[in-house]
Write a protein that holds these residues in place. Sequence first.
Motif, short mmCIF file in Angstrom:
data_model
loop_
_atom_site.label_atom_id
_atom_site.label_comp_id
_atom_site.label_asym_id
_atom_site.label_seq_id
_atom_site.Cartn_x
_atom_site.Cartn_y
_atom_site.Cartn_z
N TYR E 53 1.45 -4.60 -7.23
CA TYR E 53 0.95 -4.20 -8.53
C TYR E 53 1.80 -4.85 -9.62
N ALA E 54 1.17 -5.13 -10.76
CA ALA E 54 1.89 -5.52 -11.97
C ALA E 54 1.62 -4.43 -13.01
N PRO E 55 2.36 -4.43 -14.13
CA PRO E 55 2.07 -3.43 -15.17
C PRO E 55 0.63 -3.58 -15.68
N ALA E 56 0.04 -2.48 -16.11
CA ALA E 56 -1.34 -2.48 -16.60
C ALA E 56 -1.42 -3.00 -18.04
N ARG E 57 -2.61 -3.40 -18.44
CA ARG E 57 -2.87 -3.75 -19.84
C ARG E 57 -4.12 -3.00 -20.25
N GLU E 58 -4.13 -2.43 -21.46
CA GLU E 58 -5.18 -1.51 -21.83
C GLU E 58 -6.59 -2.12 -21.75
N ASP E 59 -6.73 -3.41 -22.00
CA ASP E 59 -8.07 -4.02 -22.02
C ASP E 59 -8.46 -4.55 -20.64
N LEU E 60 -7.69 -4.27 -19.63
CA LEU E 60 -8.02 -4.76 -18.29
C LEU E 60 -8.39 -3.63 -17.35
N MET E 61 -8.81 -2.49 -17.91
CA MET E 61 -9.13 -1.35 -17.07
C MET E 61 -10.22 -1.67 -16.05
N ALA E 62 -11.19 -2.45 -16.44
CA ALA E 62 -12.28 -2.77 -15.50
C ALA E 62 -11.73 -3.52 -14.29
N GLU E 63 -10.84 -4.47 -14.54
CA GLU E 63 -10.24 -5.24 -13.44
C GLU E 63 -9.36 -4.38 -12.55
N ALA E 64 -8.88 -3.28 -13.11
CA ALA E 64 -7.99 -2.41 -12.35
C ALA E 64 -8.77 -1.49 -11.42
N MET E 65 -10.10 -1.44 -11.59
CA MET E 65 -10.91 -0.55 -10.76
C MET E 65 -11.07 -1.14 -9.35
N LEU E 66 -11.19 -0.24 -8.39
CA LEU E 66 -11.27 -0.66 -6.99
C LEU E 66 -12.47 -1.56 -6.72
N ASP E 67 -13.56 -1.39 -7.47
CA ASP E 67 -14.77 -2.17 -7.15
C ASP E 67 -14.88 -3.46 -7.96
N HIS E 68 -13.84 -3.81 -8.70
CA HIS E 68 -13.87 -5.08 -9.44
C HIS E 68 -13.60 -6.22 -8.45
N PRO E 69 -14.34 -7.31 -8.56
CA PRO E 69 -14.17 -8.41 -7.59
C PRO E 69 -12.74 -8.97 -7.56
N ALA E 70 -12.02 -8.89 -8.69
CA ALA E 70 -10.67 -9.46 -8.71
C ALA E 70 -9.63 -8.53 -8.11
N ASN E 71 -10.01 -7.28 -7.83
CA ASN E 71 -9.03 -6.31 -7.32
C ASN E 71 -8.86 -6.47 -5.81
N PRO E 72 -7.65 -6.77 -5.36
CA PRO E 72 -7.46 -7.08 -3.94
C PRO E 72 -7.32 -5.85 -3.04
N THR E 73 -7.34 -4.66 -3.61
CA THR E 73 -6.99 -3.47 -2.83
C THR E 73 -8.02 -3.13 -1.76
N ALA E 74 -9.30 -2.99 -2.17
CA ALA E 74 -10.31 -2.53 -1.21
C ALA E 74 -10.46 -3.50 -0.03
N PRO E 75 -10.56 -4.81 -0.27
CA PRO E 75 -10.64 -5.73 0.88
C PRO E 75 -9.44 -5.59 1.81
N LEU E 76 -8.25 -5.43 1.23
CA LEU E 76 -7.04 -5.30 2.06
C LEU E 76 -7.11 -4.05 2.92
N VAL E 77 -7.45 -2.94 2.31
CA VAL E 77 -7.42 -1.66 3.03
C VAL E 77 -8.60 -1.56 4.00
N ASP E 78 -9.75 -2.05 3.59
CA ASP E 78 -10.92 -1.98 4.49
C ASP E 78 -10.70 -2.81 5.76
N ALA E 79 -9.79 -3.80 5.69
CA ALA E 79 -9.56 -4.65 6.86
C ALA E 79 -8.17 -4.43 7.46
N LEU E 80 -7.55 -3.32 7.12
CA LEU E 80 -6.17 -3.09 7.59
C LEU E 80 -6.12 -3.02 9.11
N PRO E 81 -5.21 -3.79 9.73
CA PRO E 81 -5.09 -3.70 11.19
C PRO E 81 -4.51 -2.35 11.61
N ALA E 82 -5.00 -1.84 12.73
CA ALA E 82 -4.45 -0.59 13.25
C ALA E 82 -2.96 -0.76 13.50
#
Lengths: 231, 231, 231, 231, 231, 231
Positions: E53-82
């Motif tokens: 994570y980096a610090p947030a910026r107030e106008d980037l809230m959309a990018e900070a959401m889990l379903d934004h294409p630029a957000n790497p979190t959901a792809p990482l977690v959905d494919a997490l190895p056991a």
Amino acid sequence: MTDLIEALRQVSTATLASLLLKKHGMRTRQVRDISPLAAGRCRFVGPAVTLRYAPAREDLMAEAMLDHPANPTAPLVDALPAGAVLMVEMGGSLAGGALGDIMVARLIARGAAGLVVDGAMRDVGPVAAMGLPVFCRGAAAAPSFGGVIAVEANGTIGCGGVLVRPGDLVAADEDGVVVLPAHLAAALAEAGLEQERMEGWIKARIEAGAPLKGTYPPGPEVLAEYKAGKP
Amino acid sequence: MTDLIEALRQVSTATLASLLLKKHGMRTRQVRDISPLAAGRCRFVGPAVTLRYAPAREDLMAEAMLDHPANPTAPLVDALPAGAVLMVEMGGSLAGGALGDIMVARLIARGAAGLVVDGAMRDVGPVAAMGLPVFCRGAAAAPSFGGVIAVEANGTIGCGGVLVRPGDLVAADEDGVVVLPAHLAAALAEAGLEQERMEGWIKARIEAGAPLKGTYPPGPEVLAEYKAGKP
Amino acid sequence: MTDLIEALRQVSTATLASLLLKKHGMRTRQVRDISPLAAGRCRFVGPAVTLRYAPAREDLMAEAMLDHPANPTAPLVDALPAGAVLMVEMGGSLAGGALGDIMVARLIARGAAGLVVDGAMRDVGPVAAMGLPVFCRGAAAAPSFGGVIAVEANGTIGCGGVLVRPGDLVAADEDGVVVLPAHLAAALAEAGLEQERMEGWIKARIEAGAPLKGTYPPGPEVLAEYKAGKP
Amino acid sequence: MTDLIEALRQVSTATLASLLLKKHGMRTRQVRDISPLAAGRCRFVGPAVTLRYAPAREDLMAEAMLDHPANPTAPLVDALPAGAVLMVEMGGSLAGGALGDIMVARLIARGAAGLVVDGAMRDVGPVAAMGLPVFCRGAAAAPSFGGVIAVEANGTIGCGGVLVRPGDLVAADEDGVVVLPAHLAAALAEAGLEQERMEGWIKARIEAGAPLKGTYPPGPEVLAEYKAGKP
Amino acid sequence: MTDLIEALRQVSTATLASLLLKKHGMRTRQVRDISPLAAGRCRFVGPAVTLRYAPAREDLMAEAMLDHPANPTAPLVDALPAGAVLMVEMGGSLAGGALGDIMVARLIARGAAGLVVDGAMRDVGPVAAMGLPVFCRGAAAAPSFGGVIAVEANGTIGCGGVLVRPGDLVAADEDGVVVLPAHLAAALAEAGLEQERMEGWIKARIEAGAPLKGTYPPGPEVLAEYKAGKP
Amino acid sequence: MTDLIEALRQVSTATLASLLLKKHGMRTRQVRDISPLAAGRCRFVGPAVTLRYAPAREDLMAEAMLDHPANPTAPLVDALPAGAVLMVEMGGSLAGGALGDIMVARLIARGAAGLVVDGAMRDVGPVAAMGLPVFCRGAAAAPSFGGVIAVEANGTIGCGGVLVRPGDLVAADEDGVVVLPAHLAAALAEAGLEQERMEGWIKARIEAGAPLKGTYPPGPEVLAEYKAGKP
């Protein structure tokens, strides 16, 4: 000494700190920035034995080992008097744990009453289960010689901002660790027992619905009732 | 000793810290959380003399005074060797100032090279004007006995996270204070002089427009030119 | 770009931060916990170039050296665009200095406008005299590889709690360093110039004895006078 | 009052803190964690006027503005008595600057003696050049309403850990800011003048080569010489 | 890999940290300033997967959401190895919680072995009851996008002062979290198993009353007895 | 009010903080640096009653006592409305405990819903067993008058960085304490109940194996299923 320690065991550190402030003008007798390693295992009273660490130096690792002749730790712990509280000055270091489970096993075998470290402990999982009350600043997996080196036993130390001399009385409970100058311990025990008695009586009144006003601190009427032995 | 100190005066603490890390694996030789009391007055080299404070206790004010027989400060300072650096362990305390202007006047009269305190100083207005380079954590108007008490002279101390033994060589400049183990000082001075020479040569090249690549650190070609005495 | 930077140079960071908050709802654009290395050398505006450090690991010292192929520092600095501000993420580390005097010499040779490090610098004595405005958290004698390793150039970083992307506009003065999102810079410059003008006019009035009430912020009458060009 | 302030101006905060501790048992009269905004501009004495900020809330921005009827700042500052010291409680906040250059211009126009803020200031470049001695915790570009809101004028406040009541005497120099309870100020001034006189005499002796022992603190012989007016 | 992890599960982090220091000269492999979210649920071993994570910026809230294409979190977690351990760099931020109970539910569904965050978690009441061992710096009610924004998956990160690369082995117990460089894990497991065996034997002796001297560390005689298989 | 409180009890502080940020742009409504005194005893909702402490002064001990006419504590607590949450500003002080077991007994007798102190508590052993949910920064054996003095009841305070006005709604659970501006409480309760419902539905899906992608946050399809009442 046994009677004194027995009496102090019935006095909370809150009462002792209150008396230290009101009767002796002492504000700085509580070890800062430490907490119990195991919740619910934090009560003890006993005379202080002290150990001082200084910061480590990379080329002094041999001297930092327990079996080096210059290391004061093993002689101190192997000869620890039963009932003593080991107070350790680490200067707040979390770079390595002061003592681990084998050292704690030895302290228990010697009959230690408690252990207070103003730095990290290690092996805290096993240590928490071993029964000795321990106060410290946190846990570290690294051994102590990664960050500190023992330099003196039974000298004057500063532990969590408190001057500790061997023989001072150390009292601990959920509120923390308070160090009583040796020459004041008897007076504190006596006044403390009386204060505990009165505060217990007041607390029962408050629980029964009495207002703070007039009851806590007790005004003349309530004080008279207390002295008259009223419930 | 005089030659060694003279040599170390020509080596920056940055170079010394770099050599301590690369050649001796030492990462923790810089006193932490201190800064020069007077900007521009921060360079010195000299052997360490040590003084250790512990936290104060309200009923020990008499012992904390300079003229109390148990206080080790006055005998230490009155006999300070010329050229020595006084290193003071205060455990970071800002509750009172370790030394004030009269003590600094005495240090100057004794020929001290510098003063390093991991806690507060007082009278910092006058002290800053008196000429002795001082590093400390801040200023406090209260006297030292409001927060600490001197307990030992010329023992092993921890000052700002660094183990200091009397006789260690202390070097200071704008980057801070570095403590050299006595047995390494000569080797550090020799290697340091050479490193300063080479880095000065490299810096001139970089200032003349050379790229980092190949020049810093120097690749084989540049190294050959340096060894060949090219400008 | 040159005009924009020229305009921003006439606007204080206080005015920029005020506009960021009032017009854009942005509260977190100031780099925290840094200060100018040399008092009075702290003003610059320029586009950000970024460098990210991670914590060091003892067996990666070779990779941490400037001439290792995996180290992104030398290529970044050797190709630094004139007028750029180098923003360095160090995570607050004071274990070693990010850059020393040779690196700063190279930044100056490349025409850098400023340097911002949320950690320590080294060689700060020479660096302070070299003319490049530098903000950092402190000084360390040890080299950077004692504490950190460079891992990425020109990515998104967090510097002192602020998200920085390459190309963001960085403005600095005595109040500190403010990072302007690239897409807002022109609007901030325009509004900022007008706010500076009005606040200068108000300040002159206050210095001449006007009360805060009605003058700051200006009430309708005072605003009319300002718009009418009255002194 | 004028005579008292004139006398206190000749006594250092170190002497005042020493007397507060030794004669009145007061250990906590120095404002913590602040420093002078401009080196060398830090001396003042005057009666305290107080302003208290609380944390800001995003929907109360209008109330946080200087011209809102509920904001106590402008009435306080517009009516500030000449010679007063404005003491501001900000709870250590660095999220925004308490006061900027226009407010400071107004304080100067009112004849303020000093300004003490346990939080950030803004416009510190211009403010440092304006001549008012200011102590604060740091600089922030953002305006105060980004982090705090003024809630009360001339109430009891806590500033940097010190209780301040309007009318307390505030004394400041390079060692920091000490707050004298109003009822003790005259006694402190008198004892302070005498202590300064004696310490000046002792310092001259020490500078001339006298040892600490017997001289500082003065033993009976030296004291007799001092009282006899010897040099 | 399974055998390696199985072996490491029988070695405490204290033993691993001790071996890292003594055999590999590594002092900085423990994640700092974190603690287990649920007491007693803190043991795991597994390969690291990283999120920065980096610090947030107030106008980037959309990018900070889990379903934004630029957000790497959901792809990482959905494919997490056991068996993987998710290591999250938050730079110590407590402004918002990195992950909440829904994310933890997904980690559990993927078979994660553990979660380490050098910042805050949220929904810590439910999370503590869900069974995944979690280490973090504290709790925050606010969502992560109030303070930080995910910027990179499976890069090199710094977590609590420790360099973490994907594939490093992460071991955790009550003493905390230690990160083993991948290339050293097998050697550490082997040496660790032997050290655990010997220390268990020593501890039993100490509990039976043996002194530290000669037993811990074991002297030649005791070592011979250990090797001879004596109890 | 009862209905509102009942509704808020079913909404987590995480949900409230999320709505405060997304719908009202409020980022600073969580009390910082506090934790529950007794694990598992941390849930409550109620209107705020406020008490403000300032730093203590040694000669004001009488005024700091509960029975002094100027002390606002006893009148406030003796008249505390049932269901109220007592919010105490201590400025982070750990020098003494704000309230002890007798005060807590009185709060319980008055029907208090909770207690929040941004400083220390004392008698925490007995207090933890008494049933009132308490959040604080730590424990201290010393009484409050060793460090602070009560100066105002039911004014505007700052508690752990949050502005609190009497009548604000305070909600607490394992994630901490969130203070809702009174005028927003009803809207937050309504939106919060709906968000809890939907997040419970999503969590069940995730636990059943659904990926984050499309489910959290819910995409159009999943949202349609939720609205259609599918499991």
